[in-house]
Design an enzyme around this catalytic site. Structure first.
Site, short mmCIF file in Angstrom:
data_model
loop_
_atom_site.label_atom_id
_atom_site.label_comp_id
_atom_site.label_asym_id
_atom_site.label_seq_id
_atom_site.Cartn_x
_atom_site.Cartn_y
_atom_site.Cartn_z
N HIS A 36 0.84 -1.21 0.00
CA HIS A 36 0.00 0.00 0.00
C HIS A 36 0.88 1.25 0.00
O HIS A 36 0.57 2.24 -0.67
CB HIS A 36 -0.89 0.05 1.25
CG HIS A 36 -1.82 -1.11 1.39
ND1 HIS A 36 -1.71 -2.04 2.40
CD2 HIS A 36 -2.89 -1.49 0.65
CE1 HIS A 36 -2.68 -2.93 2.29
NE2 HIS A 36 -3.40 -2.64 1.22
N ARG A 189 -3.04 -10.60 4.05
CA ARG A 189 -3.33 -11.98 4.47
C ARG A 189 -2.08 -12.78 4.82
O ARG A 189 -2.19 -13.87 5.37
CB ARG A 189 -4.14 -12.70 3.40
CG ARG A 189 -5.56 -12.18 3.26
CD ARG A 189 -6.44 -13.10 2.44
NE ARG A 189 -7.85 -12.71 2.53
CZ ARG A 189 -8.47 -11.91 1.67
NH1 ARG A 189 -7.82 -11.41 0.64
NH2 ARG A 189 -9.74 -11.62 1.83
P1 AMP Z 1 -6.31 -4.12 -0.31
O1 AMP Z 1 -6.16 -3.33 0.94
O2 AMP Z 1 -5.81 -5.51 -0.19
O3 AMP Z 1 -7.68 -4.02 -0.92
O4 AMP Z 1 -5.33 -3.42 -1.36
C1 AMP Z 1 -5.45 -2.07 -1.67
C2 AMP Z 1 -4.64 -1.78 -2.90
O5 AMP Z 1 -3.27 -2.09 -2.65
C3 AMP Z 1 -5.06 -2.62 -4.11
O6 AMP Z 1 -5.05 -1.81 -5.26
C4 AMP Z 1 -4.01 -3.69 -4.15
O7 AMP Z 1 -3.80 -4.20 -5.45
C5 AMP Z 1 -2.78 -2.94 -3.67
N1 AMP Z 1 -1.78 -3.87 -3.15
C6 AMP Z 1 -1.96 -4.83 -2.22
N2 AMP Z 1 -0.82 -5.52 -2.04
C7 AMP Z 1 0.10 -5.00 -2.86
C8 AMP Z 1 1.47 -5.29 -3.16
N3 AMP Z 1 2.15 -6.26 -2.55
N4 AMP Z 1 2.09 -4.53 -4.08
C9 AMP Z 1 1.43 -3.54 -4.72
N5 AMP Z 1 0.15 -3.23 -4.49
C10 AMP Z 1 -0.52 -3.95 -3.58
#
Ligand code: AMP
Length: 515
Positions: A36, A189
């Site tokens: 993030h 996760r």
């Molecule tokens: P989430 O909180 O899991 O819904 O993720 C929020 C945003 O962060 C989404 O656009 C994800 O694709 C991005 N994201 C999550 N993990 C990663 C990562 N390891 N590298 C780059 N972006 C990420």
């Protein structure tokens, strides 16, 4: 940094900025990690105001999934956002967003062709839940740009399509997957994994890496690439694969052979934890974006770099000249922005880059060759008025991106690495101190017999121009988070050119983006 939990609070805060500032949105479910953080860093570097939304969206979890135990850590999320320069966090409750029973709300349903495969096959309703909430966030915040991770490649493709289909004036930017040192894609996760499981989970990235190596050696066939990955995944039986597929990154349809690019995606379980990862297999020559303040030598260096590397020099100036010619010849008032936007939308502009340094870029408008006419003093005198129009800028940026899609170009400006080609393989921020730029300028003036201005006055002028360029509302000068700064104070043009060429070769060797 401000924190809002209500829609009126956030909207009122943003209203002050909306008319002349770019607003970035980074939608998240919180439990922020370095993945993030990379999205947020880019947003802060590329837009003026960054909003991070934190909402664990119940609509995207199936009843059997981990909604209630999904990690939540608002305090540390808040600290991270503040330290990265976020302007506001939007952390609404489900009630605030009006989400009760999912049956009772207006849903956004992405096309089945995008949701039926990959994760969609294992998580029915998931992407409808994502699309519904993201649309609401887009409507509440109305960002200029929104950032999404490539790790969730299917989500990214669906959001891009959503923005196109709903005619939303939002630009979607994709950010590369951030990984642990082991290669494991960072994910909220991952907290569920034991140390042993974490180790086992690296089989996913290792298998993708093998496919990438094989791709770089020339392999393009689906069957071969998938077989390489599958064979490697089989070494760790604890990884229970849900799918392994090679699809087109936009249409998400399976492909038999990679023509331009392919998305190789994997999902599966380790213990109870579901993990996903992917890579884009794409081979193109690099895009080199060179930004920096006026007078740092950008245009000379850019032309030389293009020439020496055999890449195309993309002359964005010629495009603005072409539009100026079009407007002048149409008889329209130069300030009639709406009519100009309409005229430009209906025109056919062809830019044919020079194939040798002696040649100039050929420009045709509606079939007529205007290469020479666009260089006339009458056009030169009006270009800046036309280039200052938002709609003109947006349409030309689209054209520039189309021309750069298959790579192999060098392009210079103020916001090339941050706005026009944020995915450029090599970004250079070419700069020099105001004093040094003043010295060079004075030398030029004296050579033309136009001395008579002091070094101090020139320095002041340059500083003023830098300030204006960095603070203008349209295409402000900005250094990309991943740009390499080259200070030309003690370097000749040839040395700067050599330096950029060396960086290019280094990147080619590392193949720009290995895992
Ligand atoms: P989430 O909180 O899991 O819904 O993720 C929020 C945003 O962060 C989404 O656009 C994800 O694709 C991005 N994201 C999550 N993990 C990663 C990562 N390891 N590298 C780059 N972006 C990420």
């Amino acid at each position: 940094m401000q924190i809002f939990t209500t829609i009126p609070g956030l909207r009122t805060f943003l209203a002050d900025y909306r008319h002349d500032r770019s607003i970035a949105l980074v939608p998240t479910m919180g439990a922020l990690h370095k993945g993030h953080a990379s999205l947020i860093r880019r947003a802060v570097a590329e837009a003026e105001i960054t909003v991070v939304s934190i909402f664990v969206n119940p609509l995207q979890f199936a009843p059997t999934e981990d909604f209630s135990r999904y990690p939540r850590s608002l305090d540390s999320d808040r600290q991270l956002c503040a330290s990265l320069g976020v302007a506001a966090i939007f952390a609404p409750s489900a009630e605030t967003l009006g989400i009760g029973d999912s049956e009772d709300i207006t849903a956004v349903i992405p096309p089945i062709s995008l949701t039926s495969g990959l994760c969609g096959a294992f998580r029915p309703g998931h992407f409808q839940g994502v699309a519904t909430i993201v649309t609401r966030l887009f409507n509440i915040i109305a960002p200029t740009i929104a950032y999404f991770g490539e790790k969730d490649a299917q989500q990214l493709a669906i959001i891009r399509q959503l923005v196109r289909d709903l005619n939303l004036a939002i630009e979607i930017r994709a950010c590369a997957t951030v990984r642990e040192t082991s290669g494991l894609a960072v994910s909220s996760r991952n907290q569920y994994l034991s140390t042993a499981e974490r180790e086992k989970a690296t089989i996913i990235v290792k298998s993708l890496q093998l496919a990438l190596e094989s791709f770089h050696l020339g392999e393009r066939q689906r069957e071969k690439l998938l077989a390489i990955v599958q064979k490697n995944l089989d070494r760790v039986p604890e990884f229970r694969c849900q799918y392994l597929d090679l699809v087109h990154p936009q249409s998400l349809q399976p492909i038999e052979q990679i023509e331009t690019d392919g998305l190789l995606a994997i999902a599966g379980l380790i213990g109870q934890t579901r993990l996903i990862d992917n890579i884009i297999l794409r081979q193109r020559r690099a895009v080199i974006a060179i930004d920096g303040p006026a007078g740092a030598g950008k245009s000379t260096v850019t032309r030389l770099v293009a020439e020496k590397l055999g890449l195309t020099y993309l002359d964005t100036g010629a495009m603005y000249r072409a539009v100026t010619w079009l407007v002048v010849n149409s008889g329209l008032d130069l300030s009639a922005e709406a009519a100009i936007a309409e005229l430009l939308s209906l025109a056919k502009i062809a830019i044919i880059p020079a194939d040798s340094p002696e040649n100039v870029t050929i420009v045709k408008i509606n079939g007529q060759d205007v290469t020479l006419e666009i260089r006339s003093p009458a056009i030169t005198a009006q270009v800046s008025r036309i280039a200052a129009q938002k709609a003109v800028r947006q349409q030309l940026v689209t054209l520039q991106r189309e021309m750069g899609m298959s790579g192999g170009i060098v392009v210079e400006g103020r916001d090339i690495g941050t706005n026009v080609f944020p995915e450029a393989e090599l970004k250079i921020f070419l700069t020099a101190t105001p004093e040094e730029r003043a010295r060079r300028r004075l030398k030029d003036l004296e050579a033309q017999g136009n001395g008579g201005i002091s070094l101090a006055e020139l320095t002041q002028e340059i500083e003023k121009r830098d300030y204006l360029d960095s603070n203008r509302s349209l295409a402000p000068l900005r250094k990309a988070a991943d740009a390499i700064e080259v200070n030309s104070d003690h370097l000749s043009i040839a040395e700067v050119t050599e330096k950029i060429i060396a960086l290019y070769h280094q990147g080619e060797e590392n193949q720009w983006r290995s895992l």
